[in-house]
Design an enzyme around this catalytic site. Sequence first.
Site, PDB file in Angstrom:
ATOM      1  N   ARG A  67     -13.956   9.469  -4.563  1.00 25.70           N
ATOM      2  CA  ARG A  67     -12.871   9.492  -5.546  1.00 25.70           C
ATOM      3  C   ARG A  67     -12.051  10.775  -5.415  1.00 25.70           C
ATOM      4  O   ARG A  67     -10.819  10.755  -5.495  1.00 25.70           O
ATOM      5  CB  ARG A  67     -13.471   9.375  -6.951  1.00 25.70           C
ATOM      6  CG  ARG A  67     -12.442   9.224  -8.059  1.00 25.70           C
ATOM      7  CD  ARG A  67     -13.113   8.771  -9.342  1.00 25.70           C
ATOM      8  NE  ARG A  67     -12.146   8.629 -10.410  1.00 25.70           N
ATOM      9  CZ  ARG A  67     -12.137   9.375 -11.521  1.00 25.70           C
ATOM     10  NH1 ARG A  67     -13.067  10.290 -11.711  1.00 25.70           N
ATOM     11  NH2 ARG A  67     -11.229   9.182 -12.447  1.00 25.70           N
ATOM     12  N   HIS A  71      -8.043  10.972  -4.759  1.00 25.01           N
ATOM     13  CA  HIS A  71      -7.186  11.617  -5.755  1.00 25.01           C
ATOM     14  C   HIS A  71      -6.457  12.833  -5.168  1.00 25.01           C
ATOM     15  O   HIS A  71      -5.366  13.174  -5.624  1.00 25.01           O
ATOM     16  CB  HIS A  71      -8.010  12.037  -6.974  1.00 25.01           C
ATOM     17  CG  HIS A  71      -8.331  10.901  -7.891  1.00 25.01           C
ATOM     18  ND1 HIS A  71      -8.246  10.998  -9.257  1.00 25.01           N
ATOM     19  CD2 HIS A  71      -8.719   9.626  -7.638  1.00 25.01           C
ATOM     20  CE1 HIS A  71      -8.582   9.837  -9.810  1.00 25.01           C
ATOM     21  NE2 HIS A  71      -8.873   9.002  -8.841  1.00 25.01           N
ATOM     22  N   ASP A  72      -7.056  13.479  -4.178  1.00 22.47           N
ATOM     23  CA  ASP A  72      -6.378  14.602  -3.530  1.00 22.47           C
ATOM     24  C   ASP A  72      -5.308  14.103  -2.578  1.00 22.47           C
ATOM     25  O   ASP A  72      -4.135  14.496  -2.667  1.00 22.47           O
ATOM     26  CB  ASP A  72      -7.394  15.453  -2.762  1.00 22.47           C
ATOM     27  CG  ASP A  72      -6.749  16.664  -2.107  1.00 22.47           C
ATOM     28  OD1 ASP A  72      -5.955  17.358  -2.786  1.00 22.47           O
ATOM     29  OD2 ASP A  72      -7.023  16.936  -0.921  1.00 22.47           O
ATOM     30  N   GLY A  77      -0.639  14.531  -0.163  1.00 30.87           N
ATOM     31  CA  GLY A  77      -1.352  14.675   1.097  1.00 30.87           C
ATOM     32  C   GLY A  77      -2.675  15.390   0.886  1.00 30.87           C
ATOM     33  O   GLY A  77      -2.965  15.926  -0.187  1.00 30.87           O
ATOM     34  N   ASP A  79      -4.523  18.175   0.875  1.00 37.10           N
ATOM     35  CA  ASP A  79      -4.295  19.619   0.936  1.00 37.10           C
ATOM     36  C   ASP A  79      -5.185  20.403  -0.024  1.00 37.10           C
ATOM     37  O   ASP A  79      -4.963  21.592  -0.250  1.00 37.10           O
ATOM     38  CB  ASP A  79      -2.830  19.950   0.660  1.00 37.10           C
ATOM     39  CG  ASP A  79      -2.395  19.548  -0.751  1.00 37.10           C
ATOM     40  OD1 ASP A  79      -3.187  18.899  -1.462  1.00 37.10           O
ATOM     41  OD2 ASP A  79      -1.262  19.889  -1.136  1.00 37.10           O
ATOM     42  N   SER A  81      -5.274  20.397  -3.100  1.00 34.17           N
ATOM     43  CA  SER A  81      -4.592  20.855  -4.315  1.00 34.17           C
ATOM     44  C   SER A  81      -5.365  20.461  -5.568  1.00 34.17           C
ATOM     45  O   SER A  81      -5.234  21.111  -6.612  1.00 34.17           O
ATOM     46  CB  SER A  81      -3.169  20.299  -4.373  1.00 34.17           C
ATOM     47  OG  SER A  81      -3.157  18.892  -4.195  1.00 34.17           O
ATOM     48  N   ASN A  96      -7.661  12.839 -13.522  1.00 30.70           N
ATOM     49  CA  ASN A  96      -8.577  13.737 -12.810  1.00 30.70           C
ATOM     50  C   ASN A  96      -9.600  14.419 -13.711  1.00 30.70           C
ATOM     51  O   ASN A  96     -10.449  15.168 -13.221  1.00 30.70           O
ATOM     52  CB  ASN A  96      -7.782  14.807 -12.055  1.00 30.70           C
ATOM     53  CG  ASN A  96      -7.014  14.239 -10.887  1.00 30.70           C
ATOM     54  OD1 ASN A  96      -7.375  13.201 -10.342  1.00 30.70           O
ATOM     55  ND2 ASN A  96      -5.940  14.914 -10.496  1.00 30.70           N
ATOM     56  N   PRO A 162      -2.402   5.121  -8.733  1.00 32.98           N
ATOM     57  CA  PRO A 162      -2.479   3.722  -9.173  1.00 32.98           C
ATOM     58  C   PRO A 162      -3.591   3.558 -10.213  1.00 32.98           C
ATOM     59  O   PRO A 162      -4.716   4.007  -9.999  1.00 32.98           O
ATOM     60  CB  PRO A 162      -2.812   2.964  -7.884  1.00 32.98           C
ATOM     61  CG  PRO A 162      -2.429   3.884  -6.765  1.00 32.98           C
ATOM     62  CD  PRO A 162      -2.632   5.266  -7.292  1.00 32.98           C
ATOM     63  N   HIS A 192     -15.067   1.166  -3.931  1.00 33.50           N
ATOM     64  CA  HIS A 192     -15.670   0.813  -5.215  1.00 33.50           C
ATOM     65  C   HIS A 192     -17.047   0.195  -5.050  1.00 33.50           C
ATOM     66  O   HIS A 192     -17.737  -0.044  -6.040  1.00 33.50           O
ATOM     67  CB  HIS A 192     -14.757  -0.150  -5.975  1.00 33.50           C
ATOM     68  CG  HIS A 192     -13.508   0.497  -6.484  1.00 33.50           C
ATOM     69  ND1 HIS A 192     -12.473  -0.202  -7.068  1.00 33.50           N
ATOM     70  CD2 HIS A 192     -13.126   1.801  -6.496  1.00 33.50           C
ATOM     71  CE1 HIS A 192     -11.512   0.642  -7.419  1.00 33.50           C
ATOM     72  NE2 HIS A 192     -11.883   1.857  -7.077  1.00 33.50           N
ATOM     73  N   THR A 193     -17.441  -0.043  -3.805  1.00 33.75           N
ATOM     74  CA  THR A 193     -18.776  -0.578  -3.557  1.00 33.75           C
ATOM     75  C   THR A 193     -19.872   0.331  -4.101  1.00 33.75           C
ATOM     76  O   THR A 193     -20.977  -0.129  -4.394  1.00 33.75           O
ATOM     77  CB  THR A 193     -18.993  -0.827  -2.044  1.00 33.75           C
ATOM     78  OG1 THR A 193     -20.253  -1.449  -1.832  1.00 33.75           O
ATOM     79  CG2 THR A 193     -18.934   0.464  -1.250  1.00 33.75           C
ATOM     80  N   ASP A 255     -21.293  -1.034   1.597  1.00 33.69           N
ATOM     81  CA  ASP A 255     -21.312  -2.271   2.371  1.00 33.69           C
ATOM     82  C   ASP A 255     -20.256  -3.218   1.808  1.00 33.69           C
ATOM     83  O   ASP A 255     -19.452  -2.827   0.960  1.00 33.69           O
ATOM     84  CB  ASP A 255     -22.710  -2.910   2.350  1.00 33.69           C
ATOM     85  CG  ASP A 255     -23.197  -3.231   0.941  1.00 33.69           C
ATOM     86  OD1 ASP A 255     -22.369  -3.221  -0.009  1.00 33.69           O
ATOM     87  OD2 ASP A 255     -24.398  -3.504   0.769  1.00 33.69           O
TER      88      ASP A 255
END
Length: 366
Positions: A67, A71-72, A77, A79, A81, A96, A162, A192-193, A255
């Site tokens: 995650r 999110h980064d 990009g 980086d 941040s 976040n 999103p 999400h697996t 998987d």
Amino acid sequence: MAMRAGAALGLALIGLVLASLSGSCHGTLQVGFYNGKCGVSDVEAIVAGVVKAQFRKDSTIASALLRMQFHDCFVAGCDASILLDGKSTEKTAPPNLSVRGYDVIDAAKAAVEAICPGVVSCADIIVMATRDVVSLSGGGQYKVETGRQDGLVSLASNVNLPGPSISVNDSIAAFARKGLTVSDMVLLLGGHTIGVAHCSLFQDRLYNFQNTGNPDPTMDRSLASALRSRCPNQQTKVDNIVNLDQNPASSSIVDNSFYKQILAHRGILQIDQEIALDKQTKDLVGAIAGSFDFSTRFGQAMVKLGALQSGSPGEIRQSCRAINTARKLPTSKEEQRTGQMGWMGQTRRGGGDLRALSIHKRGSPN
């Protein structure tokens, strides 16, 4: 005239200093970038050792780091941040607030700095560490590209990720803006697996889907009933977590079980369920669910996600939580756009007001 010439020379010198202090977050990435850059030390092995030790203590860091990388990378990009501390940095953006795993990145950074200071970026550590937890979770060992630099800007206002209830059309558009295909999107959602979600992110599907007063009709009825026990209505203020892969034998394994679950109408998040139903994505979901190469394809999608770069100036941070230099960074999108910030806390208009930094300099108080 002499004063103007002196000022121009001073600005030129500042530019030269900045050029020497930083590179660009955009560069040529390559597999094995750090080979030979730290003597005989293997940077990726050092990071992997730290991650493995942390994973043995808490295997849920796998989903946390997956995650974190998304999110980064999806904001400006890859980086790092998202790692920067401050009152209005990306860390503070609502999506976040529940991101975790920072301690793992800090530990890996400390390990490489002890052997090879000032060489390995925090941005690369996120990507390497995520690859390692995917492998430790049964997902295969894909090769990652490295050579990133750490970003100098982190603004909560830049975070536009999103959401869990986004439509398939809007999700495809969001990924396309990052240069990612529909296939990339479906594969990356496969993370999400091993993921989890708080009840508050999908509670409407259990009680009042799209203000109908009824559950989401696309959710398996037995699953909806079980989830209502786990996720009481909002008045109780209980916000438990639920596995996004509803196969209990596979919820901690990378998987293709997740895809089989959403085909059976057992998706938890709305977007997860909709990719199994929408004509633009359902064939991809079915193909992945019936395949034996998900690990390979997921690794390829992660490498493509990891290649997102901003092209903005960057550096190799000494601490992943703070920038190295005394630059005055923008604290809003407008300042970032116009570039009107000066140095050492002053504006170019000659004012002496010290504006609150959105990003801490190394060694400054939180």
